[in-house]
Motif scaffolding. Structure first.
Motif, mmCIF file in Angstrom:
data_model
loop_
_atom_site.group_PDB
_atom_site.id
_atom_site.type_symbol
_atom_site.label_atom_id
_atom_site.label_comp_id
_atom_site.label_asym_id
_atom_site.label_seq_id
_atom_site.Cartn_x
_atom_site.Cartn_y
_atom_site.Cartn_z
ATOM 1 N N UNK A 149 1.211 -1.358 0.044
ATOM 2 C CA UNK A 149 0.024 0.064 0.034
ATOM 3 C C UNK A 149 0.950 1.253 0.132
ATOM 4 N N UNK A 150 0.750 2.343 -0.850
ATOM 5 C CA UNK A 150 1.338 3.405 -0.807
ATOM 6 C C UNK A 150 0.281 4.402 -0.376
ATOM 7 N N UNK A 151 0.826 5.333 0.966
ATOM 8 C CA UNK A 151 0.380 6.271 1.504
ATOM 9 C C UNK A 151 0.466 7.527 1.126
ATOM 10 N N UNK A 152 -0.339 8.142 0.505
ATOM 11 C CA UNK A 152 -0.185 9.718 -0.106
ATOM 12 C C UNK A 152 -0.832 10.524 0.880
ATOM 13 N N UNK A 153 -0.545 12.103 0.742
ATOM 14 C CA UNK A 153 -1.441 12.811 1.504
ATOM 15 C C UNK A 153 -2.156 13.665 0.541
ATOM 16 N N UNK A 154 -3.215 14.301 1.203
ATOM 17 C CA UNK A 154 -4.174 15.154 0.293
ATOM 18 C C UNK A 154 -3.319 16.229 -0.372
ATOM 19 N N UNK A 155 -2.053 16.769 0.089
ATOM 20 C CA UNK A 155 -1.434 17.893 -0.561
ATOM 21 C C UNK A 155 -0.997 17.409 -1.958
ATOM 22 N N UNK A 180 -4.892 7.179 1.444
ATOM 23 C CA UNK A 180 -4.694 8.553 1.528
ATOM 24 C C UNK A 180 -4.697 8.557 3.059
ATOM 25 N N UNK A 181 -3.733 9.316 3.409
ATOM 26 C CA UNK A 181 -3.139 9.493 4.864
ATOM 27 C C UNK A 181 -3.625 10.570 5.719
ATOM 28 N N UNK A 182 -3.748 10.390 6.809
ATOM 29 C CA UNK A 182 -4.401 11.696 7.816
ATOM 30 C C UNK A 182 -5.510 12.284 7.154
ATOM 31 N N UNK A 183 -6.305 11.671 6.538
ATOM 32 C CA UNK A 183 -7.695 12.262 5.995
ATOM 33 C C UNK A 183 -8.351 13.242 7.024
ATOM 34 N N UNK A 184 -8.751 14.084 6.627
ATOM 35 C CA UNK A 184 -9.619 15.224 7.401
ATOM 36 C C UNK A 184 -8.522 16.382 7.791
ATOM 37 N N UNK A 185 -7.410 16.036 7.803
ATOM 38 C CA UNK A 185 -6.453 17.223 8.366
ATOM 39 C C UNK A 185 -6.215 18.175 7.112
ATOM 40 N N UNK A 186 -6.610 17.859 5.852
ATOM 41 C CA UNK A 186 -6.231 18.893 4.907
ATOM 42 C C UNK A 186 -7.675 19.594 4.187
ATOM 43 N N UNK A 198 -8.185 5.659 -5.648
ATOM 44 C CA UNK A 198 -7.904 5.433 -4.442
ATOM 45 C C UNK A 198 -8.475 4.143 -3.956
ATOM 46 N N UNK A 199 -7.897 3.474 -2.773
ATOM 47 C CA UNK A 199 -8.311 2.276 -2.275
ATOM 48 C C UNK A 199 -8.922 2.218 -0.728
ATOM 49 N N UNK A 200 -7.934 3.111 -0.018
ATOM 50 C CA UNK A 200 -8.068 3.119 1.469
ATOM 51 C C UNK A 200 -8.013 4.644 1.934
ATOM 52 N N UNK A 201 -9.050 4.805 2.931
ATOM 53 C CA UNK A 201 -8.748 6.146 3.618
ATOM 54 C C UNK A 201 -8.289 6.061 5.074
ATOM 55 N N UNK A 202 -7.304 6.791 5.399
ATOM 56 C CA UNK A 202 -6.853 6.473 6.609
ATOM 57 C C UNK A 202 -7.384 7.799 7.705
ATOM 58 N N UNK A 203 -8.200 7.420 8.151
ATOM 59 C CA UNK A 203 -8.996 8.830 9.284
ATOM 60 C C UNK A 203 -7.917 9.287 10.304
ATOM 61 N N UNK A 204 -7.778 10.742 10.265
ATOM 62 C CA UNK A 204 -6.678 11.033 11.184
ATOM 63 C C UNK A 204 -7.093 10.959 12.623
ATOM 64 N N UNK A 205 -6.213 10.747 13.434
ATOM 65 C CA UNK A 205 -6.385 10.514 14.733
ATOM 66 C C UNK A 205 -7.047 11.641 15.520
#
Ligand code: C2E
Ligand code: MG
Ligand code: MG
Ligand code: MG
Length: 285
Positions: A149-155, A180-186, A198-205
């Motif tokens: 899995x490659x984790x990318x950012x919203x930016x 998509x990493x840290x989703x919700x912070x961007x 995309x395949x996966x959303x990582x919801x930010x802490x």
């Protein structure tokens, strides 16, 4: 430096790195030498299925054993690595090392081998040779593409770049999953992500922390999960520290979770033992 597993050892803010141009030049030089001097290493944090609590993958997290400053967290140096372009070299080392680790895990965990999730910075991904060279490294590693899995950012996705999108699509066609990493912070709404492969959303802490504090936050997360399902995305809840957060995330519909409750990031040998112990219940690990 003393070796330990406590979180407190990580230095999140390093005033010496900001002090002067000289210091930044020194940091740049030492970042560069750190690859050759083998000062970087990776730790691997389990990603678990919330329902069964089995480990499905590990996120590779970069650490720097600085010769005089001790162990440094990525927050302390990734920014400068990106500014100077050194992230490409460091990132290549991360890719090679983590693909190799995941291939070895596969040899020891027959059947349900865990995947590896690799963080790729926007600067690294924007390089037009990234997607091609990643696929070459993957082929050389011998790791099946469905174990990455490659984790990318919203930016990375800001600015509607067609080439970025087609690179993502090409990677997915090769069987690599994109998170998509840290989703919700961007800045992006999930609805915007429907245009992105995309395949996966990582919801930010931050969401996870807030969830156990208010019903509105739980509803918000449940709403994001519903939308994610419509878009065919899996959801990973980041930064789960307590049982009640794990339960709230599960009830909101999150499939997977990651956080100190399950495990801190582990050195490679411990990650293998963890995976073997979990994937083959009752086996000696
Ligand atoms: P991230 O990708 O969102 O990684 C998750 C971060 O949350 C990690 O911090 C992890 O140790 C921490 N974490 C995990 N569980 C918990 C928890 O329950 N509570 C709390 N408070 N924190 C938790 P870490 O290792 O310091 O990494 C920070 C960031 O540095 C990463 O955030 C990622 O954006 C970046 N990073 C790490 N490794 C790499 C890399 O190889 N390449 C690039 N480009 N960036 C990296
Ligand atoms: Mg990440
Ligand atoms: Mg994250
Ligand atoms: Mg995060």
């Amino acid at each position: 430096a003393a070796k330990g597993t406590g979180k407190s050892q990580w230095r999140r803010y390093e005033p010496w790195m900001r002090r002067s141009l000289m210091d930044r030049l020194a940091l740049r030089t030492s970042l560069e030498h750190a690859v050759d001097n083998h000062e970087y290493f990776l730790e691997y944090q389990p990603i678990v299925e919330l329902q069964s609590r089995t480990t499905v993958g590990f996120e590779a997290l970069l650490r720097w054993q600085h010769p005089t400053r001790g162990r440094l967290s990525p927050h302390a140096f990734i920014g400068v690595a990106e500014e100077t372009g050194l992230i490409t070299r460091i990132g290549d080392w991360v890719l090679t090392t983590s693909l190799d680790a995941a291939r070895r895990w596969g040899e020891q965990t027959a059947g349900r081998a865990p995947y590896v999730a690799i963080n790729v910075s926007a600067r690294q991904f924007r390089n037009e040779t990234f997607a091609g060279s990643f696929r070459r490294l993957l082929a050389e590693s011998g790791l099946p593409s469905d174990r990455v899995v490659l984790e990318i950012t919203e930016s990375l996705l800001l600015g509607e770049d067609d080439r970025i999108r087609s690179d993502l699509q090409r990677l997915r066609s090769a069987g690599v999953r994109i998170a998509i990493d840290d989703f919700g912070t961007g800045y992006s709404a999930l609805s915007y992500l429907r245009h992105v492969p995309l395949d996966i959303v990582k919801l930010d802490r931050a969401f996870i922390t807030a969830m156990t504090k208010s019903g509105k936050q739980r509803e918000l997360v449940a709403g994001i999960v519903t939308l994610a399902r419509i878009l065919n995305l899996q959801v990973i809840a980041e930064g789960i520290e307590t049982q009640s957060q794990a339960e709230a995330a599960r009830q909101a519909g999150c499939d997977f979770g990651q956080g100190f409750l399950f495990s801190r990031p582990l050195p490679d040998p411990e990650a293998v033992r963890w995976a073997v112990g979990e994937v083959v219940p009752g086996a000696d690990g």
